[in-house]
Design a protein around this motif. Structure first.
Motif, PDB file in Angstrom:
ATOM      1  N   SER A  69      41.884  39.246  43.917  1.00  0.00           N
ATOM      2  CA  SER A  69      40.962  39.149  44.848  1.00  0.00           C
ATOM      3  C   SER A  69      40.804  40.661  44.228  1.00  0.00           C
ATOM      4  O   SER A  69      40.713  41.903  44.686  1.00  0.00           O
ATOM      5  CB  SER A  69      41.479  39.443  46.159  1.00  0.00           C
ATOM      6  OG  SER A  69      41.408  37.786  46.825  1.00  0.00           O
TER       7      SER A  69
ATOM      8  N   ASP B 220      35.742  35.269  50.082  1.00  0.00           N
ATOM      9  CA  ASP B 220      35.867  36.284  50.297  1.00  0.00           C
ATOM     10  C   ASP B 220      35.347  37.483  50.717  1.00  0.00           C
ATOM     11  O   ASP B 220      33.987  37.974  49.867  1.00  0.00           O
ATOM     12  CB  ASP B 220      37.006  36.895  48.959  1.00  0.00           C
ATOM     13  CG  ASP B 220      37.471  37.997  49.148  1.00  0.00           C
ATOM     14  OD1 ASP B 220      37.635  38.726  50.964  1.00  0.00           O
ATOM     15  OD2 ASP B 220      38.799  38.209  48.313  1.00  0.00           O
TER      16      ASP B 220
ATOM     17  N   GLY C 189      38.980  32.511  50.503  1.00  0.00           N
ATOM     18  CA  GLY C 189      39.000  33.784  51.080  1.00  0.00           C
ATOM     19  C   GLY C 189      40.118  35.098  50.139  1.00  0.00           C
ATOM     20  O   GLY C 189      40.345  34.984  48.966  1.00  0.00           O
ATOM     21  N   HIS C 190      40.131  35.830  50.884  1.00  0.00           N
ATOM     22  CA  HIS C 190      41.308  37.080  50.460  1.00  0.00           C
ATOM     23  C   HIS C 190      42.616  36.290  49.806  1.00  0.00           C
ATOM     24  O   HIS C 190      43.146  35.611  50.738  1.00  0.00           O
ATOM     25  CB  HIS C 190      40.819  38.259  50.985  1.00  0.00           C
ATOM     26  CG  HIS C 190      41.405  39.507  50.374  1.00  0.00           C
ATOM     27  ND1 HIS C 190      40.651  39.852  49.476  1.00  0.00           N
ATOM     28  CD2 HIS C 190      42.069  40.718  51.184  1.00  0.00           C
ATOM     29  CE1 HIS C 190      40.631  40.641  49.598  1.00  0.00           C
ATOM     30  NE2 HIS C 190      41.782  41.716  50.087  1.00  0.00           N
TER      31      HIS C 190
END
Length: 516
Positions: free
Chosen positions: A244, A447, A474-475
């Motif tokens: 990320s 994300d 996601g993150h």
């Protein structure tokens, strides 16, 4: 900014580490401001000591070797006092581990680092190598600890206030001022809590432990830190894994809007690409826009019980709260279309519970002093309120300006930074890292904190990089994806030729379909 979106859900080195001694679980967090007294500036050194006593027991710390890295608070200031950073070395589970450890750089900035250990161990980070954890300066188990209980108490109360309301602004700024004044009165040099000093701390740790070469693994802000370290102190770095990624040259306050647009947009696109989801929730993007506009004009006030239990609390849902719940991944991705549909039909419970979660945050866990010092010296300078609003309008046309005027997860940040008052470091910080060190960049398509496209932007100046996008995550990808864990393991084994084949064919989890 929330640290992550996961739901609870060498021979020379060996000689150096042997001096750690056996850990004991008897060290509690130091109170804010405690430093152990001033010391003249000198070389960094590692001092063995007990492992931190964490609120929830961490099994890996029972066999870890712990202590403190002592470093100058401000390397640019002669006579700067010494600060102490908590360190843990977790042994490899392999009988014949590699001699190049992995050092972890956590997100935030200011997020508590030691509570990430279970995610890292479960992801196999210490399978073939020692895993080294160091809390960034000002963190919970450091001395000093730059916690801001004043801001934690505000955040708990914030769930019952309008996201951009005058009362929320007044209370937030009051909590920031009280924390800043207290830290300054304790003699803390807030100008020294920045990414350059953080990076120098990690370089000093490698030298203090006598480690010839090691590997970096960072997520979120930790990738910004890792890239700064690689740029400023490249010696002894074998490979770098960025999860990320937020490159130093990219991150400014308005930047958050493009990530929010990309992450939320990819969730909506995935629903449209799944026949059952598209059929049940047609034109979800329009529905979301309608709900943001409706709630901003007529906020809902209701009672909701936090997801982890406790008494119901007052919750206010307006357009800004709705947007930030989605950015924070406070509702699991498979449930997001259902939650939006329910909201449109007068059932806001999923969003209300998600916002109520912040009322139960543990006071003193986050080093807001580090957060604000980094954000206000590196991310905010050179940007204006109008820049934030323009970026918001580009990201979400047709949304109310009152929502778009506040950067995602960083409301009223220009006003906060006027109070925090630290030097502008943007020009020296926002420099791209150009490197031939093998680098892996892993991103999740859902994300909304750090859009996955930014990993490609970070990779442009990393000539031996491999980029991987994992659908439906996601993150902080690695702890949430078995495939990403395999890719990372293969990268650490063969940095120039990681095996990324498992990514092909991955699809997001099916979306939740509720009855009509």
């Amino acid at each position: 900014m929330a640290k992550h979106g996961i739901h609870v859900v060498a021979a020379t080195a060996a000689l150096a580490l042997a001096a750690f001694g056996c850990p004991t679980a008897s060290s509690a967090a130091s109170p804010p401001g405690h430093t152990g007294g001033p010391h003249p500036t000198g070389p960094s050194r590692f001092v063995p000591g007990p492992c931190p006593r964490t609120p929830e027991p961490i099994a890996a710390l029972r066999t870890a070797r712990c202590g403190f890295l002592e470093v100058p608070e401000n390397r640019a200031r002669r006579g700067s006092r010494t600060i102490r950073l908590a360190v843990a070395v977790i042994p490899a589970t392999s009988a014949k581990p590699a001699d190049d450890p992995v050092v972890f750089m956590s997100g935030g900035p200011g997020g508590e680092t030691f509570d990430d250990i279970p995610f890292l161990v479960d992801s196999g980070l210490n399978r073939d190598r020692e895993l080294i954890i160091m809390a960034q300066r000002g963190n919970l188990y450091d001395r000093p600890n730059l916690a801001c209980p004043e801001m934690d108490r505000f955040n708990a109360r914030y769930v019952g206030l309008g996201y951009d309301s005058p009362q929320a602004k007044r209370l937030l700024l009051d909590s920031v001022k009280k924390c800043r004044n207290r830290l300054a009165a304790d003699g803390i040099d807030l100008s020294a809590y920045n990414t350059k000093e953080n990076a120098a701390d990690f370089a000093a740790l490698r030298t203090a432990l006598g480690i010839p070469r090691w590997n970096l693994y960072g997520h979120s802000y930790g990738t910004n830190l890792a890239l700064t370290y690689l740029r400023d102190n490249p010696q002894g770095i074998r490979a770098v894994a960025l999860d990320s990624a937020t490159a130093p040259q990219i991150v400014t306050l308005p930047w958050g809007w493009s990530s929010a647009r990309e992450g939320i947009g990819n969730v909506l696109k995935a629903c449209a690409a799944e026949s059952r989801c598209k059929s049940r929730y047609p034109d979800l993007r329009r529905t979301l826009t309608e709900q943001v506009r409706k709630l901003e004009a007529h906020p809902l006030t209701l009672k909701a019980r936090p997801p982890r239990g406790g008494d119901p609390v007052k919750v206010v849902l307006d357009g800004g709260a709705l947007l930030n719940i989605l950015v924070a991944n406070a509702i699991p991705f498979p449930d997001v279309p259902a939650a939006i549909e329910e909201l449109a039909h007068g059932r806001p419970e999923r969003f209300a519970r998600a916002r109520a979660a912040d009322s139960a945050a543990v006071v003193g866990m986050t080093a807001h002093g580090l957060t604000e010092s980094v954000v206000c010296s590196e991310w905010v300078p050179g940007t204006s309120k109008s820049d934030v609003l323009k970026a918001g309008r580009r990201a979400f046309p047709g949304w109310p300006d009152t929502v778009l005027a506040q950067a995602p997860q960083l409301p009223f940040q220009h006003e906060v930074c006027r109070i925090w008052h630290v030097p502008d470091r943007a020009t020296s910080h926002r420099v791209a890292t150009t490197s031939a060190v093998p680098t892996l960049l892993v991103a999740g398509t859902f994300d909304a904190k750090v859009g996955s496209s930014w990993s490609r932007a970070a990779a442009r100046t990393l000539s031996r990089s491999t980029s991987v996008r994992v659908p439906g995550i996601g993150h902080w990808v690695v702890p949430q994806s078995a495939c990403a864990q395999k890719v990372l393991a293969s990268f650490l084994a063969r940095p120039t030729a990681p095996d990324t084949r498992c990514v092909a064919g991955l699809t997001p989890k099916p979306f939740t379909i509720i009855p009509k």
